[in-house]
Design a protein around this motif. Structure first.
Motif, short mmCIF file in Angstrom:
data_model
loop_
_atom_site.label_atom_id
_atom_site.label_comp_id
_atom_site.label_asym_id
_atom_site.label_seq_id
_atom_site.Cartn_x
_atom_site.Cartn_y
_atom_site.Cartn_z
N TYR A 10 0.92 -1.04 0.33
CA TYR A 10 -0.06 0.13 0.13
C TYR A 10 0.72 1.22 -0.04
O TYR A 10 0.62 1.99 -0.88
N LEU A 14 1.09 4.12 -2.82
CA LEU A 14 0.73 5.68 -2.57
C LEU A 14 2.03 6.56 -2.81
O LEU A 14 1.70 7.63 -3.28
N ARG A 15 3.12 6.09 -2.62
CA ARG A 15 4.36 7.12 -2.88
C ARG A 15 4.55 7.05 -4.14
O ARG A 15 4.94 8.26 -4.77
N GLU A 96 -11.03 3.20 1.26
CA GLU A 96 -10.28 4.43 1.33
C GLU A 96 -9.78 4.37 0.06
O GLU A 96 -8.77 3.73 -0.30
N HIS A 98 -7.70 6.18 -3.11
CA HIS A 98 -6.30 7.05 -3.38
C HIS A 98 -6.38 7.14 -4.81
O HIS A 98 -5.65 6.31 -5.62
N MET B 1 -3.52 9.21 4.82
CA MET B 1 -2.45 8.22 5.22
C MET B 1 -1.08 8.52 4.49
O MET B 1 -0.25 8.41 5.21
N LYS B 2 -1.30 9.01 3.37
CA LYS B 2 0.00 9.37 2.75
C LYS B 2 1.04 10.32 3.64
O LYS B 2 2.07 10.08 3.66
N LEU B 5 3.18 8.81 6.24
CA LEU B 5 4.12 7.52 5.96
C LEU B 5 5.60 7.98 6.39
O LEU B 5 6.36 6.90 7.07
N GLU B 6 6.24 9.11 6.35
CA GLU B 6 7.45 9.30 6.87
C GLU B 6 7.48 9.13 8.42
O GLU B 6 8.31 8.45 8.75
N ILE B 8 5.51 7.09 10.23
CA ILE B 8 5.19 5.91 10.62
C ILE B 8 6.44 4.93 10.18
O ILE B 8 6.87 4.06 11.06
N ASN B 9 7.18 5.23 9.08
CA ASN B 9 8.38 4.70 8.65
C ASN B 9 9.62 4.76 9.61
O ASN B 9 10.17 3.86 10.19
N ARG B 12 8.44 2.59 12.78
CA ARG B 12 8.57 1.25 12.61
C ARG B 12 9.92 1.00 12.73
O ARG B 12 10.57 -0.09 13.34
N LEU B 103 -1.62 -0.87 13.52
CA LEU B 103 -0.76 -1.05 12.25
C LEU B 103 0.07 -2.35 12.38
O LEU B 103 1.10 -2.16 12.56
N TRP B 105 -0.62 -5.06 10.04
CA TRP B 105 -1.06 -5.61 8.63
C TRP B 105 0.15 -5.31 7.54
O TRP B 105 0.37 -4.89 6.95
#
Lengths: 268, 105
Positions: A10, A14-15, A96, A98, B1-2, B5-6, B8-9, B12, B103, B105
């Motif tokens: 995903y 998105l990126r 959702e 995108h 969500m986009k 990402l930074e 979240i990464n 993680r 998160l 998954w």
């Protein structure tokens, strides 16, 4: 090799700004299960039943096309008709979407173009500026545009017109019959949601005569917002850009805000 | 969500567990549309938002409860509806439904 997780796949989509929809069960037997859906690829993951996966994937592609996110309800095996849902637990799925950003194609590398491109960028459009004149259609003049093309309108529509859909806009600012007639014809041959054409009321009247002469019907010309923009009394390029973008929003939402097309007084 | 990402990464990579809250539905006027998301780490760091700042505090509490196992993933509603008034409301008078999950998954 370890299969990347759904989140990793995903994230990669998105990126790269690829169209993707993520479906998540938010109520029902398998809360949290996921299905990752792309328009022309097999879905990844599962919501617990192959038939549910198939139906949700189909709906997710439609939601993606409309750039819409929301909740839908199904039976545990993908049932959707009310009779099939009696005495069945409900599975509620959040889809959702995108979608890639909407596009705005601006024809004519004029003063108004830079202002319109700037306002369109604020609203999230991918902006392409087109003009046949090499000296005007330069990156340096339109650094805010995503792309600047030195070309006549027809080849652009022949090559990429099929990409345009209801969320996209074509704005024709040239005032030059050599250029705006083929641009209008090209735009009318697409499914683009908004076509605006700049010019004074006099220019507009002459242009309509020329368009009729090349076979544009009155039904076609109802799709044209000409003169372009809302009746705001806008004067500067920046104010005009706001009036054009506001008209695009009003057309999309179906609100009745006076457009210049539907009024008859002075534009400024 | 986009736009998360930074963060979240980074989290993680540092081995943090993360809960994500997403707006799935709104009634009346809602400040953020379906799809708006917010992420919360088990150490209480936050990225993104799901409202204009009205319910984020309560979302952090719910997200932490999901991460420590006292609550399970599911839909949480904030705002006013006809039959019940919730402790945490939205200044715009609308109601938002959030899906909050780990998160993993």
């Amino acid at each position: 090799m370890i299969e990347p997780s759904i989140f990793e796949q995903y994230e990669a989509l998105l990126r790269s700004e690829s169209p993707v929809a993520l479906a998540t069960v938010i109520e029902g037997p398998d809360v949290g299960t996921k299905l990752l859906v792309q328009p022309a690829a097999a879905p990844i993951g599962s919501l617990g039943h192959p038939e549910l996966d198939r139906v949700v994937a189909r709906d997710a592609v439609a939601e993606l096309e409309a750039a819409r996110s929301g909740v839908r309800s199904y039976g545990p095996e993908g049932q959707i008709t009310p009779e099939d849902l009696i005495d069945q637990p409900t599975v509620r799925v959040f889809i959702e979407s995108h979608a890639p950003p909407p596009q705005m194609w601006i024809f004519g590398a004029v003063d108004f173009t830079a202002a319109l491109a700037r306002v369109a960028k604020v609203l999230g459009y991918r902006v392409t500026v087109c003009d046949a004149r090499e000296v005007f259609a330069t990156r340096r003049r339109f650094p805010m545009a995503d792309e600047v093309k030195v070309t006549w309108p027809s080849p652009v529509f022949d090559e990429l017109g099929s990409e345009l859909g209801s969320r996209d806009a074509v704005c024709i600012l040239t005032h030059d019959p050599k250029f705006d007639v083929p641009a209008v014809q090209g735009a009318l041959a697409t499914r683009v949601g908004y076509i605006g054409v700049m010019g004074s009321r006099k220019t507009h009247a002459k242009r309509m005569e020329r368009l009729t002469a090349v076979g544009v019907t009155s039904e076609d010309s109802e799709r044209l917002m000409s003169p372009i923009g809302l009746d705001l009394g806008a004067r500067t390029p920046e104010e005009t850009a706001v009036s054009i973008c506001a008209e695009i929003i009003a057309r999309r939402t179906g609100r009745h805000v006076p457009s210049l097309r539907d009024s008859s007084g002075d534009i400024h | 969500m986009k736009d998360l990402l930074e963060d979240i990464n980074r989290w993680r990579a540092a081995g943090e567990r993360i809960a994500v809250a997403r707006v799935v539905d709104i009634e009346g006027s809602g400040p953020r549309d379906p799809g708006a998301a917010m992420a919360v780490t088990e150490s209480g760091e936050v990225a993104g938002s799901v409202s204009g700042g009205c319910v984020e505090g309560a979302v952090v509490g719910q997200a932490l409860a999901i991460l420590d196992g006292t609550e399970s993933a599911g839909v949480t509603t904030f705002g006013y509806s006809d039959d019940e008034a919730f402790a945490v409301g939205l200044t715009c008078g609308g109601t938002i439904h959030l899906f909050i999950e780990e998160l993993n998954w």
